[in-house]
Write an enzyme that holds these catalytic residues in place. Structure first.
Site, mmCIF file in Angstrom:
data_model
loop_
_atom_site.group_PDB
_atom_site.id
_atom_site.type_symbol
_atom_site.label_atom_id
_atom_site.label_comp_id
_atom_site.label_asym_id
_atom_site.label_seq_id
_atom_site.Cartn_x
_atom_site.Cartn_y
_atom_site.Cartn_z
ATOM 1 N N ARG A 257 0.834 -1.199 0.000
ATOM 2 C CA ARG A 257 0.000 0.000 0.000
ATOM 3 C C ARG A 257 0.868 1.248 0.000
ATOM 4 N NH1 ARG A 257 -4.168 -0.518 4.803
ATOM 5 N NH2 ARG A 257 -4.869 1.501 3.971
ATOM 6 N N CYS B 12 -1.331 6.176 8.845
ATOM 7 C CA CYS B 12 -1.711 4.841 8.365
ATOM 8 C C CYS B 12 -2.890 5.017 7.420
ATOM 9 C CB CYS B 12 -2.043 3.917 9.537
ATOM 10 S SG CYS B 12 -3.398 4.493 10.591
#
Length: 284
Positions: free
Chosen positions: A181, A242
């Site tokens: 990611r 995050c």
């Protein structure tokens, strides 16, 4: 300095010995990503540490923003945790059943609102069950108690402060998402988000801080090595990010174990940054 009376981590044996102390209040903060196909509330109703209350990070949150589980106003937080029976003299022990997601978030949230009497159960619910300790399906009511919330802005970083950090590079930015990611080779789990990372940020997947066998945090020496391997100078401040500000708190907790109590969490995280068109994105 850390308050040694309220350590950031406690183990299951300690909690078993202290859970009947009226000042110790246990909260189940379990939270699961949609792809995990698990229902935290249903699992809590089926089995939890006796006396625990469910702390819903999507309910004790700012409902006025489309971003998920953002920090609420102090007054709202105080009212909601007071309804759980939490007061300013409570020693809270937060646990979950998903690799500190989101017991670390709850730990960070209470610290943001000025409450340092908070610990995380190291190893989570799994460690409790591994010892054969009792579980319950009963809802234990607690009388509502008054809670006064402060606010520590230095533990929170917002969009504009993060923009400044990317240009001035005065703060180290550390991303807790998976390497795929972060580099942009894996799709984001939430639709409509670009792939990649905040320019200049470093990557340390939060699960690397956790021992796969014990489900507990790795040793201080191992943690320090992981942060250094990620390119982090432990003598300089860090802002953790995050996907939605949850696993970033795992990185903040890891840094706290290393003596850094000033780590800020970017509350909007990639859902905010990657969902806009006016924020720069790097890949690779």
């Amino acid at each position: 300095m850390h308050d040694t009376a309220f350590p950031p981590l406690v183990d299951a044996r300690w909690l078993a010995e202290h859970r009947h102390d009226p000042r110790v209040l246990v909260v189940d903060a379990s939270f699961f990503m949609p792809a995990q196909r698990r229902d935290a509330k249903a699992e809590f109703a089926a089995a939890h540490i006796p006396g625990a209350r469910f702390f819903d990070i999507d309910v004790i949150a700012d409902a006025a923003t489309p971003l998920p589980h953002m920090l609420p106003a102090p007054a709202f937080f105080a009212h909601q945790v007071g309804r759980l029976g939490i007061a300013n003299d409570s020693h809270i022990v937060a646990y979950d059943d998903n690799d500190f997601m989101a017991s670390a978030r709850v730990w960070w949230t209470f610290r943001v609102f000025g409450h340092d009497r908070i610990s995380v159960l190291d190893g989570g619910f799994q460690s409790w069950r591994d010892l054969g300790l009792p579980v319950s399906s009963e809802d234990t009511p607690r009388a509502e108690r008054p809670f006064r919330a402060g606010f520590r802005p230095e533990l929170v970083i917002d969009l504009e402060a993060m923009r400044k950090a990317t240009t001035e590079r005065t703060i180290q930015v550390l991303d807790a998402r998976s390497p795929g990611r972060f580099t942009g080779t894996e799709p984001e789990p939430r639709p409509g988000l670009r792939s990649g990372h905040i320019p200049g940020s470093r990557n340390l997947f939060f699960k690397r801080l956790i021992d796969e066998t014990s489900h507990r945090f790795k040793s201080v020496a191992d943690l320090a090595a992981l942060y250094r391997e990620a390119g982090i100078d432990l003598n300089r401040p860090v802002a953790a990010t995050c996907g939605t500000g949850v696993t970033a708190a795992v990185l903040a907790l890891g840094l706290y174990l290393l003596g850094r109590s000033d780590t800020a969490v970017y509350d909007g995280s990639w859902t905010e940054w990657g969902g806009r068109t006016d924020t720069p994105v790097e890949t690779g």
